[in-house]
Design a protein around this motif. Structure first.
Motif, mmCIF file in Angstrom:
data_model
loop_
_atom_site.group_PDB
_atom_site.id
_atom_site.type_symbol
_atom_site.label_atom_id
_atom_site.label_comp_id
_atom_site.label_asym_id
_atom_site.label_seq_id
_atom_site.Cartn_x
_atom_site.Cartn_y
_atom_site.Cartn_z
ATOM 1 N N LYS A 99 5.022 -2.237 -8.909
ATOM 2 C CA LYS A 99 4.466 -3.103 -7.873
ATOM 3 C C LYS A 99 2.964 -2.845 -7.771
ATOM 4 O O LYS A 99 2.509 -1.712 -7.802
ATOM 5 N N ALA A 100 2.241 -3.922 -7.657
ATOM 6 C CA ALA A 100 0.795 -3.789 -7.511
ATOM 7 C C ALA A 100 0.477 -3.285 -6.112
ATOM 8 O O ALA A 100 1.025 -3.767 -5.120
ATOM 9 N N PHE A 101 -0.387 -2.306 -6.041
ATOM 10 C CA PHE A 101 -0.790 -1.764 -4.752
ATOM 11 C C PHE A 101 -1.970 -2.560 -4.229
ATOM 12 O O PHE A 101 -2.909 -2.862 -4.951
ATOM 13 N N GLU A 102 -1.872 -2.895 -2.971
ATOM 14 C CA GLU A 102 -2.965 -3.616 -2.351
ATOM 15 C C GLU A 102 -3.945 -2.604 -1.786
ATOM 16 O O GLU A 102 -3.567 -1.666 -1.082
ATOM 17 N N ALA A 103 -5.194 -2.778 -2.122
ATOM 18 C CA ALA A 103 -6.220 -1.862 -1.635
ATOM 19 C C ALA A 103 -6.335 -2.002 -0.125
ATOM 20 O O ALA A 103 -6.231 -3.110 0.430
ATOM 21 N N PRO A 104 -6.559 -0.898 0.551
ATOM 22 C CA PRO A 104 -6.722 -1.003 2.007
ATOM 23 C C PRO A 104 -7.999 -1.751 2.359
ATOM 24 O O PRO A 104 -8.975 -1.742 1.614
ATOM 25 N N LYS A 105 -7.970 -2.418 3.486
ATOM 26 C CA LYS A 105 -9.128 -3.184 3.925
ATOM 27 C C LYS A 105 -9.993 -2.260 4.790
ATOM 28 O O LYS A 105 -9.531 -1.741 5.806
#
Length: 108
Positions: A99-105
């Protein structure tokens, strides 16, 4: 009554022996393939690895399927290698995409 040529009987015996030897070799190869496949499938099933498909061709064993992760792929290959010589294994296993990890905002 005519006599057969003197070479006909030995040639027929040789041809029959060749056919019988070929059939025996074919039967032995099939038994070896079946036993190898069954032993690897049993080892994998006892370890809970159900996603691997095992195919045999002569002395070569082909493992195929999609592993949930790289560690599971490595474990399946090692389980098969515990049953037969590792050089006989052809690893055609795929690994499921992570699963692709979403970078924190970040915000200031």
């Amino acid at each position: 009554m005519k006599r057969l040529p003197p070479l006909l009987a030995p040639l027929a015996a040789f041809a029959l022996a060749a056919v019988l030897a070929g059939l025996a070799a074919l039967a032995a190869a099939m038994v070896i393939e079946d036993r190898t496949r069954a032993s690897i499938e049993t080892r994998l099933a006892s370890a809970g690895v159900t996603w691997v498909s095992v195919e045999t061709n002569g002395l070569q064993v082909r493992l195929s399927g999609t592993a949930p992760d790289e560690a599971a792929r490595f474990r399946a290959v090692n389980l098969a290698a515990a049953e037969i010589e590792p050089s006989r294994i052809r690893d055609d296993l795929d690994v499921a995409a992570a699963k692709a990890f979403e970078a924190p905002k970040f915000s200031v």
